[in-house]
Design an enzyme around this catalytic site. Structure first.
Site, short mmCIF file in Angstrom:
data_model
loop_
_atom_site.label_atom_id
_atom_site.label_comp_id
_atom_site.label_asym_id
_atom_site.label_seq_id
_atom_site.Cartn_x
_atom_site.Cartn_y
_atom_site.Cartn_z
N LYS A 1 7.22 -1.90 -8.16
CA LYS A 1 6.38 -2.40 -7.09
C LYS A 1 7.00 -3.69 -6.55
O LYS A 1 7.28 -4.63 -7.30
CB LYS A 1 4.97 -2.66 -7.60
N ASP B 1 8.64 0.73 -4.35
CA ASP B 1 7.43 0.95 -3.55
C ASP B 1 6.97 -0.41 -3.03
O ASP B 1 6.47 -1.24 -3.78
CB ASP B 1 6.34 1.60 -4.39
N GLU C 1 9.71 3.49 -0.90
CA GLU C 1 8.43 4.04 -0.47
C GLU C 1 7.66 3.04 0.39
O GLU C 1 7.53 1.87 0.02
CB GLU C 1 7.61 4.41 -1.71
N ASP D 1 4.08 7.02 2.43
CA ASP D 1 2.92 7.16 1.54
C ASP D 1 1.65 6.83 2.31
O ASP D 1 0.97 7.73 2.81
CB ASP D 1 3.08 6.25 0.32
N LYS E 1 -1.14 12.23 -2.01
CA LYS E 1 -2.15 11.83 -2.98
C LYS E 1 -3.46 12.50 -2.59
O LYS E 1 -3.84 12.50 -1.42
CB LYS E 1 -2.32 10.31 -3.01
#
Length: 362
Positions: A162, A190, A218, A243, A267
């Site tokens: 992250k 991400d 991402e 995403d 998701k």
């Protein structure tokens, strides 16, 4: 098999340690559990993870939509009519993707139980085991280094770092992890919308020049700025994954028509459930785009559903389904079995969930 009742429950589970991204810091998984009862006394389970900064959904909004709008449409309906049930859920309200996902997961659970097979077999049955990455919270380079080393010790070969909280600090974070884990461990990033487009291009090119070997990046930019996402994708070599930009099949079509990304992350909480997720995957596959299946900070009900989706389809090639590992306990009996990066399935029908402890009816 007709739907007799739909009940809602709260499930709160503390995290082992704070989970941090560029968007939020989480200390507690606050989940809504759906339990659909059939006239035969069988139960299907679903789950919604309220993630206001991404989906706009909260526990209050999710429970309100299900109780007042979705539930009245489904009582008395036949669980075998999966297409009809999907569109009843869809027409109940616009948006509210997490509420729709929770109910539809429970519907698919019962649907597969009705045919006596695990859900992934009903959906396609491409594989019967999975390997997930592990996400590393955005922290200091030293802390992320230690978290990454622990993950590798636990058997993880793919780490998702992250980032998105300052490009200089982010570069130092990635350097620290790559130096610690060596070249054989896959690293993906991400940013959770944390960079501006030119910042993203600068830092990605910097990492390319330093040969930090980043598999993909991402959601580098704001979710609604498809043009910025395309600008980044067009100006770097590293593959770019969408995403938060991707909720619907319509989003997928627009992203791929614009050639704004190289990969997509589905998701269930964004897609609104399994039916839409399957549609998005088919669109991606038809366009030669591979798919990751991921999750929010969810407990094992919805992560089990996501795993069944991923196991069903060949085009789903990447997994980010580590969320249950951040929780201090697992009150869910049955479902997928998580052993480090490896995810396996029972032979029980549906999602294979038999019981959930610590539920509080709402």
């Amino acid at each position: 098999m007709k739907i007799k009742d739909i009940k809602l429950y709260s499930l709160k589970i503390p995290l082992i340690k704070e989970f941090k991204t560029s968007l939020r810091t989480v200390k507690m998984a606050d989940e809504l559990i759906v339990k659909i009862e059939s006239e035969k006394g069988e139960f299907g389970y679903g789950e919604a993870a309220p993630t206001a900064v991404i989906t706009g959904d909260t526990i209050a909004s999710i429970s309100g939509i299900i109780k007042n709008y979705i539930r009245p449409l489904l009582i008395g309906e036949d669980i075998e009519n999966i297409e009809k049930l999907h569109f009843l859920i869809e027409k109940a309200a616009v948006n509210n993707s997490s509420a729709k996902a929770a109910v539809e997961i429970a519907v698919y659970d019962l649907f597969a139980q009705n045919y006596g097979a695990p859900l992934y077999k009903i959906l396609g049955g491409y594989r019967d085991n999975l390997t997930s990455d592990l996400s590393i919270s955005v922290n200091s380079p030293a802390e992320m280094r230690e978290d990454a080393l622990k993950a590798v010790e636990d058997g993880y070969q793919v780490l998702k770092l992250k980032v998105g909280k300052g490009i200089t600090k982010d570069l130092n974070r990635v350097r620290a992890v790559r130096e610690a884990v060596g070249d054989q461990i896959e690293i993906r990033l991400d940013a959770n919308q944390g960079w501006k487009a030119k910042e993203a291009i600068y830092i990605i090119k910097k990492m390319e020049a330093e040969n930090l070997k980043i598999e993909l990046v991402e959601q580098p930019v704001k979710a609604d700025d498809f043009e910025a996402l395309k600008f980044v994708r067009d100006n770097v070599y590293t593959p770019i994954m969408a995403d938060e930009s991707l909720f619907s099949a319509e989003d997928c079509l627009r992203l791929l028509k614009m050639q704004a990304c190289d990969l997509i992350n589905i998701k269930l909480m964004k897609a609104g459930g399994i039916y839409n997720a399957l549609k998005i995957n088919s669109i991606a596959e038809a366009n030669g785009i591979e798919v990751m299946v991921g999750s929010m900070l969810e407990a094992k009900v919805s992560v089990t559903a996501a795993a069944h989706l991923a196991a069903a389809k060949k085009n789903i090639t990447r997994l980010d389904l580590d969320a249950p590992l951040y929780l201090v306990e697992d009150p869910i009996k049955g479902g997928i079995k998580i052993n480090g990066p490896e995810i396996s399935f029972s032979k029980n029908s549906g999602l294979g969930i038999s019981k959930i402890d610590n539920l509080v009816e709402i």
